[in-house]
Structure formats: C-alpha cells, structure tokens
Design a protein around this motif. Structure first.
Motif, PDB file in Angstrom:
ATOM      1  N   ASN A   1      -7.004 -36.529 103.571  1.00 58.22           N
ATOM      2  CA  ASN A   1      -7.902 -37.055 102.536  1.00 58.22           C
ATOM      3  C   ASN A   1      -8.438 -38.382 103.070  1.00 58.22           C
ATOM      4  O   ASN A   1      -8.100 -38.783 104.190  1.00 58.22           O
ATOM      5  CB  ASN A   1      -7.191 -37.215 101.180  1.00 58.22           C
ATOM      6  N   LYS A   2      -9.254 -39.067 102.290  1.00 56.78           N
ATOM      7  CA  LYS A   2      -9.918 -40.250 102.847  1.00 56.78           C
ATOM      8  C   LYS A   2      -8.909 -41.305 103.305  1.00 56.78           C
ATOM      9  O   LYS A   2      -9.039 -41.882 104.392  1.00 56.78           O
ATOM     10  CB  LYS A   2     -10.886 -40.844 101.833  1.00 56.78           C
TER      11      LYS A   2
ATOM     12  N   TRP B   1      -9.984 -32.089 104.762  1.00 54.02           N
ATOM     13  CA  TRP B   1      -9.665 -32.252 103.339  1.00 54.02           C
ATOM     14  C   TRP B   1      -8.685 -31.170 102.915  1.00 54.02           C
ATOM     15  O   TRP B   1      -8.989 -29.994 102.974  1.00 54.02           O
ATOM     16  CB  TRP B   1     -10.941 -32.197 102.501  1.00 54.02           C
TER      17      TRP B   1
ATOM     18  N   ASN C   1      -6.453 -31.593  97.543  1.00 55.36           N
ATOM     19  CA  ASN C   1      -7.416 -32.661  97.263  1.00 55.36           C
ATOM     20  C   ASN C   1      -8.850 -32.139  97.205  1.00 55.36           C
ATOM     21  O   ASN C   1      -9.797 -32.924  97.121  1.00 55.36           O
ATOM     22  CB  ASN C   1      -7.326 -33.749  98.346  1.00 55.36           C
TER      23      ASN C   1
ATOM     24  N   HIS D   1     -10.673 -30.713  94.995  1.00 52.14           N
ATOM     25  CA  HIS D   1     -11.472 -31.026  93.813  1.00 52.14           C
ATOM     26  C   HIS D   1     -12.006 -32.460  93.832  1.00 52.14           C
ATOM     27  O   HIS D   1     -12.909 -32.798  93.064  1.00 52.14           O
ATOM     28  CB  HIS D   1     -10.646 -30.807  92.539  1.00 52.14           C
ATOM     29  N   GLU D   2     -11.460 -33.294  94.703  1.00 46.95           N
ATOM     30  CA  GLU D   2     -11.885 -34.694  94.793  1.00 46.95           C
ATOM     31  C   GLU D   2     -12.969 -34.913  95.842  1.00 46.95           C
ATOM     32  O   GLU D   2     -13.563 -35.989  95.913  1.00 46.95           O
ATOM     33  CB  GLU D   2     -10.678 -35.570  95.130  1.00 46.95           C
TER      34      GLU D   2
ATOM     35  N   THR E   1     -16.370 -35.091  97.557  1.00 53.43           N
ATOM     36  CA  THR E   1     -17.779 -35.160  97.185  1.00 53.43           C
ATOM     37  C   THR E   1     -18.658 -34.835  98.399  1.00 53.43           C
ATOM     38  O   THR E   1     -18.174 -34.786  99.541  1.00 53.43           O
ATOM     39  CB  THR E   1     -18.135 -36.554  96.679  1.00 53.43           C
TER      40      THR E   1
ATOM     41  N   ASP F   1     -18.307 -37.608 100.747  1.00 54.98           N
ATOM     42  CA  ASP F   1     -17.072 -37.505 101.533  1.00 54.98           C
ATOM     43  C   ASP F   1     -17.249 -36.545 102.698  1.00 54.98           C
ATOM     44  O   ASP F   1     -16.776 -36.802 103.812  1.00 54.98           O
ATOM     45  CB  ASP F   1     -15.916 -37.001 100.664  1.00 54.98           C
TER      46      ASP F   1
ATOM     47  N   ALA G   1      -5.985 -28.184  92.384  1.00 48.57           N
ATOM     48  CA  ALA G   1      -7.404 -27.816  92.490  1.00 48.57           C
ATOM     49  C   ALA G   1      -7.568 -26.333  92.191  1.00 48.57           C
ATOM     50  O   ALA G   1      -6.776 -25.517  92.673  1.00 48.57           O
ATOM     51  CB  ALA G   1      -7.934 -28.133  93.886  1.00 48.57           C
TER      52      ALA G   1
END
Length: 254
Positions: free
Chosen positions: A39-40, A62, A66, A68-69, A71, A74, A102
């Motif tokens: 993730n980020k 990703w 994660n 669903h988070e 974008t 991203d 998710a």
C-alpha cells in the motif's frame, strides 16, 4: 547463498532492531532480499530500504485487502514508482477471500488493472492468494500473464493448482508452513513440482518456520524452509540453496 523472495522488513515489528535483523540475515548467507510494499505507506518504506541496502530489492503493488482504498491517483503514482531500478516486480497483488476488507469485485478489478500494468512495464507479478484459488487461476489465464510470469507467494493450493500456475509461467514459493508437522499440502507440492519452479521466502515477520514457530519471523530463517524442502526432495541443503537462488535470479532478472 540464499534469496528471501518475500519479506516485510519495514514492518513495525522490526522497529527496535531492524538493522540487526538485516545484518544477521546477510551474515547467515541471505545475500538478496525482496521486500514487499503493498500500500502507499509500505511502498514508501520499501523504497527507503532498497535505497539504503545494496542487497535489498523491492516489489510494490496494491494488496487485495487495500484494494477498496486505491484511487486513480494512487495507480498513477504506483506506475511512477515502478521506474526505480531496484523495483523488480509488481506485488503483492491478488485476491483475499478470507478477510472481507474489500468486496470481491473491487479486488478483482484492482488485480486485473495491476496485471495489465505489469504487462506494460514488462515486470513479473507476485500474487497473494488466500481462499481464492479458482478465481486467481481464472484471472491469470484471462489476462495472459504467461508473457511476464510471476510468483504465487506462500503457496497454499493443491498440487493440481500448482501445476496449472506453472503452465501459466509462474514459480511456486514456499514459506514457514512447509516446515509445520501437519502441513500435508505444502509438503506434497514442494515434493512434486519441477525444481526449476521452486522459490523460498519468509514472509517475515509472519509465518515463522519450525523451530521458531510462534515467534517473530526474520529473513535469516529462510534457511529452515530450504532445509525442509531439501529433506522432502532427498537432496542436500546446498543443492536447494543453489537451485532456488538461480530460480529467483531468473524471475526477478537479478
């Protein structure tokens, strides 16, 4: 020489002794580690590690939990980070039906989108598959992953699934569970699949092998995975170390 093909050395469980853990792995023969950013936050910390240590490389992507988070912004940012010369794969990506963070549909969309990105970039993928064997196999076939190949990390499927994935250009990676007394399925797969498709990993700090099961895992423990596979195959530790190292170099182009 050993290669830990999947580790999370940026995890908070290493906050007090990360340098010592990394040095211990190197001193015990682990000459390359692939750290995973999923993730980020962990992509950024993975980039920090690969910039700091010559023998640490990164895979970034990703994670399905994660998905669903993620974008569009991203996704574009992820694509930019893939230009780093020490990022050698996209992952870990895939499907996780054990947790319900998710929705499955979003997981699948994000999985497919990252596969398509990997194909554009010419990078292999590292797949996380938990309780989603059928859908993972279907998606990698539909998306034509064979041209880039990849790794099923910490493999938990059947021998039939392993062979199906190998036909699609994948390597099968084993972690701590292959050392567990009652883990019949990983042992069967590790015993039967072609040697040229076997990889080893720790997934540290998780999935700690025997004899340290229940404690924090670390990259130096990848030797216990190699030792168990050598035992299962009737080979020496040195042979498995050499084979898995060559396999890792091949898929990651090291």
């Amino acid at each position: 020489m050993l290669i830990d093909t999947h580790a999370h050395l940026d995890d908070e469980k290493f906050i007090e002794d990360r340098e010592e853990v990394i040095q211990r792995a190197f001193d015990r023969g682990v000459k390359t580690i692939i750290n995973i950013g999923y993730n980020k936050e962990t992509i950024l910390s993975t980039l920090e590690l690969v910039n700091r240590y010559d023998f640490i490389y990164g895979a970034i992507g990703w994670h399905p939990n994660n998905a669903h988070e993620m974008t569009d912004q991203d996704f574009l940012w992820l694509e930019e980070q893939l230009n780093h010369p020490k990022i050698v794969a996209i992952g870990e990506i895939g499907l996780d039906y054990y947790w319900d963070f998710a929705p499955k549909e979003i997981q699948q969309q994000v999985f497919r989108r990252q596969i398509q990105l990997a194909k554009r970039k010419g990078l292999p993928i590292v797949i996380h598959d938990r309780d989603a064997h059928q859908d993972v196999c279907q998606i990698i076939k539909e998306e034509g992953v064979k041209e880039i190949g990849g790794i099923i990390h910490s493999f938990s499927g059947s021998l039939e699934m392993a062979m199906e994935c190998i036909e699609q250009g994948f390597y099968i990676s084993f972690s701590g569970p292959v050392t567990f007394k009652n883990a019949k399925r990983p042992k069967e797969v590790a015993s039967e699949i072609p040697l040229e498709r076997i990889l080893i990993e720790t997934d540290s700090p998780y999935l700690t092998p025997e004899p340290y099961r229940g404690k924090r895992n670390e990259s130096s423990y990848v030797k216990f995975v190699a030792e168990k596979i050598a035992e299962l195959r009737g080979m020496t530790f040195e042979q498995i170390a050499e084979i898995t190292t060559e396999n890792a170099r091949r898929i990651f182009r090291l």
